[in-house]
Design a protein around this motif. Structure first.
Motif, short mmCIF file in Angstrom:
data_model
loop_
_atom_site.label_atom_id
_atom_site.label_comp_id
_atom_site.label_asym_id
_atom_site.label_seq_id
_atom_site.Cartn_x
_atom_site.Cartn_y
_atom_site.Cartn_z
N LEU A 147 0.90 -1.22 -0.02
CA LEU A 147 -0.16 0.01 0.13
C LEU A 147 0.90 1.26 -0.06
CD1 LEU A 147 -2.29 -1.06 2.85
CD2 LEU A 147 -2.28 -1.86 0.34
N ALA A 148 0.53 2.33 -1.01
CA ALA A 148 1.45 3.33 -0.72
C ALA A 148 0.68 4.71 -1.17
CB ALA A 148 2.49 2.85 -2.26
N TYR A 149 1.23 5.73 -0.74
CA TYR A 149 0.83 6.87 -1.10
C TYR A 149 2.08 7.90 -1.11
CZ TYR A 149 -0.74 11.78 -0.04
OH TYR A 149 -0.90 13.17 -0.36
N ARG A 150 1.91 8.58 -2.20
CA ARG A 150 2.97 9.79 -2.36
C ARG A 150 2.25 11.14 -2.51
NH1 ARG A 150 8.32 8.04 -3.46
NH2 ARG A 150 8.81 9.96 -4.02
N ALA A 151 2.79 12.07 -2.02
CA ALA A 151 2.32 13.56 -2.07
C ALA A 151 2.39 13.90 -3.62
CB ALA A 151 2.56 14.66 -1.22
N GLU A 152 3.76 13.82 -4.19
CA GLU A 152 3.96 14.33 -5.31
C GLU A 152 4.98 13.29 -6.22
OE1 GLU A 152 6.24 17.95 -5.32
OE2 GLU A 152 4.80 19.06 -4.22
N PRO A 153 4.21 12.83 -7.43
CA PRO A 153 2.97 13.06 -7.71
C PRO A 153 1.95 12.23 -7.05
CG PRO A 153 4.06 11.50 -9.10
CD PRO A 153 5.11 11.92 -8.22
N GLN A 154 0.86 12.71 -6.59
CA GLN A 154 -0.18 11.97 -6.17
C GLN A 154 -1.05 11.45 -6.88
OE1 GLN A 154 -2.58 14.71 -3.38
NE2 GLN A 154 -4.15 12.97 -3.01
N ALA A 155 -1.23 9.91 -6.65
CA ALA A 155 -1.84 9.31 -7.69
C ALA A 155 -3.33 9.33 -7.44
CB ALA A 155 -1.68 7.58 -7.33
N GLU A 156 -4.31 9.29 -8.40
CA GLU A 156 -5.64 9.46 -8.54
C GLU A 156 -6.40 8.54 -7.71
OE1 GLU A 156 -9.49 9.69 -11.60
OE2 GLU A 156 -7.51 9.34 -12.47
N GLY A 157 -7.26 9.09 -6.90
CA GLY A 157 -8.01 8.19 -5.73
C GLY A 157 -7.37 7.89 -4.69
N THR A 158 -5.82 8.56 -4.29
CA THR A 158 -5.26 8.25 -3.04
C THR A 158 -5.34 9.52 -2.38
OG1 THR A 158 -3.10 9.16 -3.95
CG2 THR A 158 -3.89 6.73 -3.96
N SER A 159 -5.26 9.15 -1.06
CA SER A 159 -5.20 10.36 0.12
C SER A 159 -4.38 10.02 1.29
CB SER A 159 -6.53 11.04 0.37
OG SER A 159 -7.41 10.00 0.78
N ALA A 160 -4.14 11.15 2.10
CA ALA A 160 -3.46 10.68 3.52
C ALA A 160 -3.32 11.94 4.16
CB ALA A 160 -2.04 10.25 3.15
N LYS A 161 -4.19 12.15 5.24
CA LYS A 161 -4.46 13.17 5.98
C LYS A 161 -3.96 12.86 7.32
CE LYS A 161 -8.09 16.17 8.16
NZ LYS A 161 -9.41 16.52 8.32
N LEU A 162 -2.94 13.85 7.67
CA LEU A 162 -2.23 13.96 8.99
C LEU A 162 -2.69 14.66 10.01
CD1 LEU A 162 0.47 12.72 10.40
CD2 LEU A 162 1.55 14.76 9.68
N THR A 163 -2.85 13.97 11.19
CA THR A 163 -3.38 14.87 12.29
C THR A 163 -2.53 14.43 13.57
OG1 THR A 163 -4.71 13.14 12.92
CG2 THR A 163 -5.59 14.94 11.73
N GLY A 164 -2.34 15.38 14.38
CA GLY A 164 -1.60 15.36 15.59
C GLY A 164 -0.17 15.92 15.36
#
Length: 206
Positions: free
Chosen positions: A154-171
């Protein structure tokens, strides 16, 4: 010639032989010569003095070269804090994530793992934040083989951000939580995004 005359002739021959031998020895002794003894020349150093002078250290002293201490200091290592966490996909996947929080290659990096997971065998998580620690730069979750012999990444990158992906950080500070949708690869083939909730707590400064 009678036996008496023979004895007298033998004694005269022996006496003559001794006389000749003594004469030869005296001649040889007279011919022997004593080797000349060198007379030292005034002012010239003797052989023993020359050898002594050559063996003695020179009057000029040589100063040993010592290494110049380096003025550069060893850079201090970045602080490292222990980390614990949990991961939820469609359901709870692990509550036993453990690892470290540290700055690696100039980026805040949280790396945790569960190497004895009952669902996937192993789980390895790497979360990289931006310099301010208020956004996700990269998140990778490697899931080991499940009961269906499927491995997932499973992977997420802010740049470039793949379509349909997200990752919101809190704290912030010691506790972080990430929620979002991560791209999913199953046995090397792309599949649909997977919902993820990741929580990591860092114990101490880092």
């Amino acid at each position: 010639m009678t036996r008496h005359d023979g004895r007298r002739a033998g004694r005269r021959w022996a006496a003559a032989a001794v006389t000749v031998a003594l004469g030869v020895d005296a001649a040889l002794t007279g011919c022997a010569k004593t080797p000349p003894v060198p007379v030292p020349t005034p002012g010239a150093p003797s052989v023993s003095e020359t050898a002594s002078e050559s063996a003695s250290p020179s009057g000029s002293s040589t100063t040993a070269t010592t290494g110049t201490p380096s003025t550069s200091e060893t850079p201090s290592l970045a602080p490292v804090a222990k980390a614990t966490g949990s991961l939820t996909l469609y359901s709870e996947a692990s509550t036993k994530l453990a690892g470290t929080c540290r700055t690696a290659s100039g980026a805040p990096t949280l790396a945790v793992a569960d190497r004895s997971n009952e669902f996937f065998g192993t789980i390895d998580v790497t979360l990289v934040l931006n310099a301010r620690k208020n956004a996700v730069t990269r998140l990778t979750i490697a899931l080991g083989e499940d009961s269906d012999q499927v491995t997932r990444t499973l992977a997420y990158r802010a740049e470039p951000q793949a379509e349909g992906t997200s990752a919101k950080l809190t704290g912030s500070g010691s506790g972080f939580a990430v929620t979002g949708m991560l791209a999913n690869t199953e046995n090397g083939k792309a599949s649909g995004p997977v919902p993820v909730t990741l929580k990591i707590t860092c114990a101490g400064e880092w």
